[in-house]
Write an enzyme that holds these catalytic residues in place. Structure first.
Site, PDB file in Angstrom:
ATOM      1  N   VAL A 120       0.941  -1.197  -0.102  1.00 18.38           N
ATOM      2  CA  VAL A 120      -0.076  -0.021  -0.092  1.00 18.38           C
ATOM      3  C   VAL A 120       0.833   1.251   0.008  1.00 18.38           C
ATOM      4  O   VAL A 120       1.104   1.908   1.040  1.00 18.38           O
ATOM      5  CB  VAL A 120      -0.849  -0.012   1.290  1.00 18.38           C
ATOM      6  CG1 VAL A 120      -2.077  -1.135   1.032  1.00 18.38           C
ATOM      7  CG2 VAL A 120      -0.303  -0.265   2.463  1.00 18.38           C
ATOM      8  N   HIS A 121       1.542   1.454  -1.081  1.00 19.08           N
ATOM      9  CA  HIS A 121       2.469   2.432  -1.098  1.00 19.08           C
ATOM     10  C   HIS A 121       2.066   3.826  -0.705  1.00 19.08           C
ATOM     11  O   HIS A 121       2.759   4.324   0.033  1.00 19.08           O
ATOM     12  CB  HIS A 121       2.926   2.611  -2.700  1.00 19.08           C
ATOM     13  CG  HIS A 121       3.409   1.560  -3.247  1.00 19.08           C
ATOM     14  ND1 HIS A 121       4.590   0.745  -3.215  1.00 19.08           N
ATOM     15  CD2 HIS A 121       2.807   0.577  -4.206  1.00 19.08           C
ATOM     16  CE1 HIS A 121       4.761  -0.338  -3.757  1.00 19.08           C
ATOM     17  NE2 HIS A 121       3.491  -0.410  -4.565  1.00 19.08           N
TER      18      HIS A 121
END
Length: 315
Positions: free
Chosen positions: A241-242
């Protein structure tokens, strides 16, 4: 509790969507505006997507400004294979009730930051840095007025995700990233070295689904889409989940370990376009004006996210 004033500059994008849901609900953050840029999908879609997400979250009080359509010098790129053709995975597009705010994102960035006390307004950049680079060209004093610029981008030990050495956001507009990093802004960069440690496992997604609020269900749906796409393209069961990471750091800095450094961006070679050269050695770097995210407490990040999407927030 003193809340961190924040502007989010983004290109939604499934992980941008999760980051926005975090920002819309986090008690520690005072979200002033969302600005959008062409990146994962074209800017007309990123602006619509930001407004869709705003409506789902019930946060129409937060203005959305549309920004740059294309990089400073490059042809526009896209990442629809990872985000879906509309940018938000399986979420069917709709025309939100509230329109974009009047004016361009670049002007909004300058006006919002300059109107507040020096260093009091943070900026989370979750896409290409085009809007910020243009804002700095327009108002160079913005560099000393901005609070931290927490940006998702770059790679060092992990290697790249668009080329062997480059991460997508930096690769998409390397000239913009190079200008921002040379501007004097207080930049904290959350590259793949850190974001690959924050993964949406099946159990973490299920935990969000159980919450049952519209924001939780939307965040979980984005992760389910990413889980399927990453499995098909990369072979991973738990997608990173950058874009959540910079927003999580602004809400709870203790979840991350940062290290001072100097970061430069490759803009000349096609082979290594967008490579981030991260130099930690003070004897080599000289001054170390930037910070690089090294580690992340992933359980803490997902706990923070769960809390933010757990109940509607009244602003």
């Amino acid at each position: 509790m003193t809340r961190q004033a924040l502007i989010i500059d983004c290109d939604p994008g499934v992980d941008d969507a999760v980051a926005l849901m975090l920002a819309f609900g986090a008690e520690a953050l005072d979200l002033l505006a969302v600005t959008t840029v062409g990146g994962n999908v074209p800017v007309e879609k990123t602006a619509r997507n930001a407004r869709m997400l705003r409506q789902i979250a019930g946060r129409e009080d937060v203005p959305v400004f549309a920004g740059a359509e294309r990089p400073l010098r490059r042809a526009p790129a896209g990442a629809g294979e990872f985000h879906g053709p509309e940018g938000l995975g399986d979420l069917a597009p709709f025309e939100p009730d509230a329109p974009c705010a009047d004016g361009h994102a670049v002007d909004a960035l300058v006006e919002l930051v300059m109107a507040r006390p020096e260093r009091s307004t943070a900026l989370a950049v979750l896409g290409p840095m085009t809007n910020l680079a243009l804002a700095l060209r327009k108002a160079p004093e913005l560099a000393r007025r901005l609070g931290p610029v927490a940006a998702m981008g770059g790679a060092r030990s992990e290697g790249g995700n668009i080329t062997a050495s480059a991460e997508f956001n930096i690769w998409a507009d390397p000239e913009a990233a190079a200008e921002v990093l040379a501007s004097g802004c207080e930049v904290v960069l959350f590259g793949l070295d850190a974001t690959h440690q924050a993964r949406a496992t099946g159990a973490r997604i299920a935990g969000l689904e159980e919450i049952g609020t519209p924001t939780a269900e939307t965040a979980a749906a984005m992760m389910r889409f990413s889980q399927r796409v990453e499995r098909e393209i990369v072979g991973w069961d738990a997608p990173p989940v950058h874009d959540v990471c910079p927003v999580a750091w602004l809400a709870r800095p203790g979840l991350f370990e940062l290290r001072p450094c100097r970061i430069a961006v490759e803009t000349q070679s096609d082979l290594t376009r967008g490579h981030t050269a991260v130099e930690f050695r003070e004897a080599v770097a000289g001054t170390r004006p930037h910070r690089w995210a090294m580690t992340v407490d992933a359980e803490g990040v997902f706990a923070l996210l769960a809390d933010a999407v757990g109940a509607p927030r009244t602003n």
